[in-house]
Design a protein around this motif. Structure first.
Motif, PDB file in Angstrom:
ATOM      1  N   SER A 174       0.810  -1.208   0.000  1.00  0.00           N
ATOM      2  CA  SER A 174       0.000   0.000   0.000  1.00  0.00           C
ATOM      3  C   SER A 174       0.845   1.261   0.000  1.00  0.00           C
ATOM      4  O   SER A 174       0.321   2.367  -0.068  1.00  0.00           O
ATOM      5  CB  SER A 174      -0.929   0.001   1.222  1.00  0.00           C
ATOM      6  N   GLY A 175       2.165   1.100   0.103  1.00  0.00           N
ATOM      7  CA  GLY A 175       3.064   2.242   0.049  1.00  0.00           C
ATOM      8  C   GLY A 175       3.074   3.057   1.323  1.00  0.00           C
ATOM      9  O   GLY A 175       3.461   4.225   1.315  1.00  0.00           O
ATOM     10  N   LEU A 176       2.668   2.445   2.447  1.00  0.00           N
ATOM     11  CA  LEU A 176       2.568   3.198   3.684  1.00  0.00           C
ATOM     12  C   LEU A 176       3.792   3.057   4.575  1.00  0.00           C
ATOM     13  O   LEU A 176       3.859   3.702   5.613  1.00  0.00           O
ATOM     14  CB  LEU A 176       1.329   2.728   4.471  1.00  0.00           C
ATOM     15  N   ALA A 177       4.730   2.200   4.161  1.00  0.00           N
ATOM     16  CA  ALA A 177       5.915   2.018   4.997  1.00  0.00           C
ATOM     17  C   ALA A 177       7.132   1.804   4.131  1.00  0.00           C
ATOM     18  O   ALA A 177       7.040   1.295   3.031  1.00  0.00           O
ATOM     19  CB  ALA A 177       5.728   0.819   5.930  1.00  0.00           C
ATOM     20  N   ALA A 178       8.274   2.205   4.636  1.00  0.00           N
ATOM     21  CA  ALA A 178       9.533   2.001   3.927  1.00  0.00           C
ATOM     22  C   ALA A 178      10.144   0.693   4.382  1.00  0.00           C
ATOM     23  O   ALA A 178       9.701   0.071   5.339  1.00  0.00           O
ATOM     24  CB  ALA A 178      10.485   3.159   4.222  1.00  0.00           C
ATOM     25  N   CYS A 179      11.177   0.251   3.652  1.00  0.00           N
ATOM     26  CA  CYS A 179      11.846  -0.995   4.018  1.00  0.00           C
ATOM     27  C   CYS A 179      12.514  -0.856   5.372  1.00  0.00           C
ATOM     28  O   CYS A 179      12.994   0.204   5.743  1.00  0.00           O
ATOM     29  CB  CYS A 179      12.895  -1.359   2.954  1.00  0.00           C
ATOM     30  N   GLY A 180      12.564  -1.988   6.098  1.00  0.00           N
ATOM     31  CA  GLY A 180      13.244  -1.995   7.371  1.00  0.00           C
ATOM     32  C   GLY A 180      14.722  -2.265   7.195  1.00  0.00           C
ATOM     33  O   GLY A 180      15.259  -2.198   6.099  1.00  0.00           O
ATOM     34  N   THR A 181      15.387  -2.589   8.294  1.00  0.00           N
ATOM     35  CA  THR A 181      16.807  -2.880   8.266  1.00  0.00           C
ATOM     36  C   THR A 181      17.025  -4.381   8.319  1.00  0.00           C
ATOM     37  O   THR A 181      16.459  -5.063   9.182  1.00  0.00           O
ATOM     38  CB  THR A 181      17.521  -2.223   9.472  1.00  0.00           C
ATOM     39  N   ALA A 182      17.824  -4.915   7.399  1.00  0.00           N
ATOM     40  CA  ALA A 182      18.079  -6.349   7.364  1.00  0.00           C
ATOM     41  C   ALA A 182      18.735  -6.799   8.661  1.00  0.00           C
ATOM     42  O   ALA A 182      19.581  -6.110   9.220  1.00  0.00           O
ATOM     43  CB  ALA A 182      18.973  -6.681   6.171  1.00  0.00           C
ATOM     44  N   LEU A 217      10.808  -4.692  -4.912  1.00  0.00           N
ATOM     45  CA  LEU A 217      10.342  -4.634  -3.527  1.00  0.00           C
ATOM     46  C   LEU A 217      11.500  -4.444  -2.548  1.00  0.00           C
ATOM     47  O   LEU A 217      11.318  -3.892  -1.459  1.00  0.00           O
ATOM     48  CB  LEU A 217       9.575  -5.910  -3.178  1.00  0.00           C
ATOM     49  N   GLN A 218      12.676  -4.905  -2.946  1.00  0.00           N
ATOM     50  CA  GLN A 218      13.864  -4.750  -2.106  1.00  0.00           C
ATOM     51  C   GLN A 218      14.529  -3.388  -2.284  1.00  0.00           C
ATOM     52  O   GLN A 218      15.498  -3.073  -1.601  1.00  0.00           O
ATOM     53  CB  GLN A 218      14.865  -5.856  -2.432  1.00  0.00           C
ATOM     54  N   GLY A 219      14.007  -2.592  -3.202  1.00  0.00           N
ATOM     55  CA  GLY A 219      14.595  -1.286  -3.468  1.00  0.00           C
ATOM     56  C   GLY A 219      15.839  -1.354  -4.322  1.00  0.00           C
ATOM     57  O   GLY A 219      16.613  -0.402  -4.384  1.00  0.00           O
ATOM     58  N   ASN A 220      16.031  -2.479  -5.010  1.00  0.00           N
ATOM     59  CA  ASN A 220      17.208  -2.671  -5.861  1.00  0.00           C
ATOM     60  C   ASN A 220      16.803  -2.405  -7.306  1.00  0.00           C
ATOM     61  O   ASN A 220      16.523  -3.334  -8.071  1.00  0.00           O
ATOM     62  CB  ASN A 220      17.764  -4.091  -5.693  1.00  0.00           C
ATOM     63  N   GLY A 221      16.764  -1.131  -7.688  1.00  0.00           N
ATOM     64  CA  GLY A 221      16.332  -0.758  -9.021  1.00  0.00           C
ATOM     65  C   GLY A 221      17.248  -1.268 -10.110  1.00  0.00           C
ATOM     66  O   GLY A 221      16.778  -1.672 -11.187  1.00  0.00           O
ATOM     67  N   GLU A 222      18.545  -1.290  -9.842  1.00  0.00           N
ATOM     68  CA  GLU A 222      19.511  -1.744 -10.851  1.00  0.00           C
ATOM     69  C   GLU A 222      19.266  -3.202 -11.215  1.00  0.00           C
ATOM     70  O   GLU A 222      19.243  -3.571 -12.394  1.00  0.00           O
ATOM     71  CB  GLU A 222      20.931  -1.555 -10.325  1.00  0.00           C
ATOM     72  N   GLU A 250      14.196 -13.407   0.466  1.00  0.00           N
ATOM     73  CA  GLU A 250      15.205 -12.355   0.555  1.00  0.00           C
ATOM     74  C   GLU A 250      14.547 -10.988   0.738  1.00  0.00           C
ATOM     75  O   GLU A 250      15.075 -10.127   1.445  1.00  0.00           O
ATOM     76  CB  GLU A 250      16.089 -12.346  -0.691  1.00  0.00           C
ATOM     77  N   THR A 251      13.393 -10.797   0.101  1.00  0.00           N
ATOM     78  CA  THR A 251      12.659  -9.547   0.282  1.00  0.00           C
ATOM     79  C   THR A 251      12.283  -9.350   1.747  1.00  0.00           C
ATOM     80  O   THR A 251      12.460  -8.263   2.314  1.00  0.00           O
ATOM     81  CB  THR A 251      11.387  -9.532  -0.592  1.00  0.00           C
ATOM     82  N   LEU A 252      11.789 -10.414   2.375  1.00  0.00           N
ATOM     83  CA  LEU A 252      11.456 -10.335   3.798  1.00  0.00           C
ATOM     84  C   LEU A 252      12.695 -10.030   4.635  1.00  0.00           C
ATOM     85  O   LEU A 252      12.633  -9.263   5.613  1.00  0.00           O
ATOM     86  CB  LEU A 252      10.812 -11.650   4.255  1.00  0.00           C
ATOM     87  N   TYR A 253      13.822 -10.628   4.261  1.00  0.00           N
ATOM     88  CA  TYR A 253      15.082 -10.360   4.965  1.00  0.00           C
ATOM     89  C   TYR A 253      15.458  -8.887   4.862  1.00  0.00           C
ATOM     90  O   TYR A 253      15.819  -8.249   5.858  1.00  0.00           O
ATOM     91  CB  TYR A 253      16.191 -11.240   4.382  1.00  0.00           C
ATOM     92  N   VAL A 254      15.343  -8.332   3.669  1.00  0.00           N
ATOM     93  CA  VAL A 254      15.663  -6.917   3.463  1.00  0.00           C
ATOM     94  C   VAL A 254      14.731  -6.033   4.281  1.00  0.00           C
ATOM     95  O   VAL A 254      15.132  -4.985   4.796  1.00  0.00           O
ATOM     96  CB  VAL A 254      15.581  -6.559   1.968  1.00  0.00           C
ATOM     97  N   PRO A 309      15.098 -28.498   3.086  1.00  0.00           N
ATOM     98  CA  PRO A 309      15.333 -27.574   4.195  1.00  0.00           C
ATOM     99  C   PRO A 309      14.843 -26.167   3.908  1.00  0.00           C
ATOM    100  O   PRO A 309      14.799 -25.727   2.763  1.00  0.00           O
ATOM    101  CB  PRO A 309      16.859 -27.602   4.353  1.00  0.00           C
ATOM    102  N   SER A 310      14.467 -25.474   4.984  1.00  0.00           N
ATOM    103  CA  SER A 310      13.982 -24.108   4.862  1.00  0.00           C
ATOM    104  C   SER A 310      14.020 -23.470   6.250  1.00  0.00           C
ATOM    105  O   SER A 310      14.570 -24.031   7.197  1.00  0.00           O
ATOM    106  CB  SER A 310      12.557 -24.090   4.291  1.00  0.00           C
ATOM    107  N   THR A 311      13.462 -22.285   6.354  1.00  0.00           N
ATOM    108  CA  THR A 311      13.216 -21.622   7.628  1.00  0.00           C
ATOM    109  C   THR A 311      11.802 -21.066   7.554  1.00  0.00           C
ATOM    110  O   THR A 311      11.180 -21.077   6.488  1.00  0.00           O
ATOM    111  CB  THR A 311      14.212 -20.475   7.879  1.00  0.00           C
ATOM    112  N   VAL A 312      11.285 -20.554   8.651  1.00  0.00           N
ATOM    113  CA  VAL A 312       9.948 -19.978   8.626  1.00  0.00           C
ATOM    114  C   VAL A 312       9.889 -18.837   7.613  1.00  0.00           C
ATOM    115  O   VAL A 312       8.953 -18.743   6.811  1.00  0.00           O
ATOM    116  CB  VAL A 312       9.541 -19.482  10.031  1.00  0.00           C
ATOM    117  N   ARG A 313      10.909 -17.975   7.630  1.00  0.00           N
ATOM    118  CA  ARG A 313      10.916 -16.842   6.694  1.00  0.00           C
ATOM    119  C   ARG A 313      10.952 -17.324   5.247  1.00  0.00           C
ATOM    120  O   ARG A 313      10.193 -16.826   4.400  1.00  0.00           O
ATOM    121  CB  ARG A 313      12.123 -15.943   6.971  1.00  0.00           C
ATOM    122  N   ASP A 314      11.796 -18.287   4.940  1.00  0.00           N
ATOM    123  CA  ASP A 314      11.900 -18.767   3.565  1.00  0.00           C
ATOM    124  C   ASP A 314      10.682 -19.584   3.153  1.00  0.00           C
ATOM    125  O   ASP A 314      10.329 -19.618   1.970  1.00  0.00           O
ATOM    126  CB  ASP A 314      13.181 -19.588   3.390  1.00  0.00           C
TER     127      ASP A 314
END
Length: 254
Positions: free
Chosen positions: A25-33, A99-104, A142-146, A162-167
């Protein structure tokens, strides 16, 4: 009362879903990894049972099928299948990079997809490589990590490994929101799935010696698999080596 694996997973799902809704919704910026360290495996008993299932599946089905695939299918065809599957993953890479802010990386993957989908005959060939447009692989995990979402407990799923909850959340979102699966009609979408299966079989055959040493020659294949997955995944995310001095290990490194 001890919480179950399902309740823990549902609880951890809440944060990524909430973050995704806010970001969309564009209401928040990315957090810190965040930097994930150590091994968080509160469900080891269940995970070991799932690992035994996966080893059995590999022994009875995946390994022999990959051997047949690697022996019968000519190398140019295997390369084409791998290229096609890789090309189909690019739209998801474009979205996640944005979504990760990696435009390049998003622009790079966009041009790579356009070139390989046209000049590369639907992605069977990789002319974008000649233009210096290497793929920047990524995923929603990775997006969630970022965005600052923690790794969560280690998990192992039957058939998925194998995985993790985030992955696990990331994999589910990537699957449900895959642009290619949404756009492609049937039966074309089935061809996309078949190419990905073929690519995975090719990888299993190509790295057979390394994978066999982990699954069948290790004193504790579960612990070895868990260690390799966590170290390699954290390395992919650009995290530093663990504080105990262990180097990251890539199980597919030749």
């Amino acid at each position: 009362m001890r919480r179950t694996l399902i309740s823990e997973l549902l609880q951890n799902l809440g944060k990524p879903v909430a973050v995704a809704m806010v970001a969309a919704s564009g209401l928040a910026a990315c957090g810190t990894a965040v930097a994930d360290q150590g091994i968080n495996d509160p469900y080891e008993q269940t995970n070991r049972a799932m690992h035994s299932v996966n080893v059995g599946l590999d022994r009875a089905l995946v390994k022999p099928t990959s051997k047949v695939y690697g022996t019968i299918v000519p190398q140019p065809v295997k390369t084409g299948v791998a290229n096609f599957a890789s090309n189909l993953s690019l739209p998801g890479d474009v979205v996640n990079s944005a979504l990760q802010g990696n435009g390049e990386a998003s622009v790079r993957n966009t041009f790579r997809f356009l070139i390989n989908s046209t000049l590369g005959v639907g992605g069977l060939f990789d002319p974008a490589k000649d233009f210096g447009l290497a793929q920047k692989k990524t995923d929603f995990g990775e997006t969630l990590y970022v965005w600052g979402v923690g790794e969560g407990p280690y998990l192992e799923f039957p058939g998925l490994g194998p995985s993790t909850v985030r992955d696990a959340v990331g994999t589910a979102v990537d699957f449900a929101a895959n642009p290619v699966s949404i756009v492609l009609p049937k039966p074309e979408s089935y061809y996309a799935t078949a190419s990905k299966v073929g690519s995975k079989l090719g990888d299993r055959d190509r790295y057979s010696e390394t994978i066999d040493s982990v699954l069948y020659d290790s004193a504790d294949s579960y612990a070895q698999t868990r260690l390799l997955y966590l170290q390699n995944r954290r390395f992919e995310l650009g995290q530093p080596a663990s504080s105990d001095g262990d180097d990251f290990i890539d199980p597919y490194q030749e």
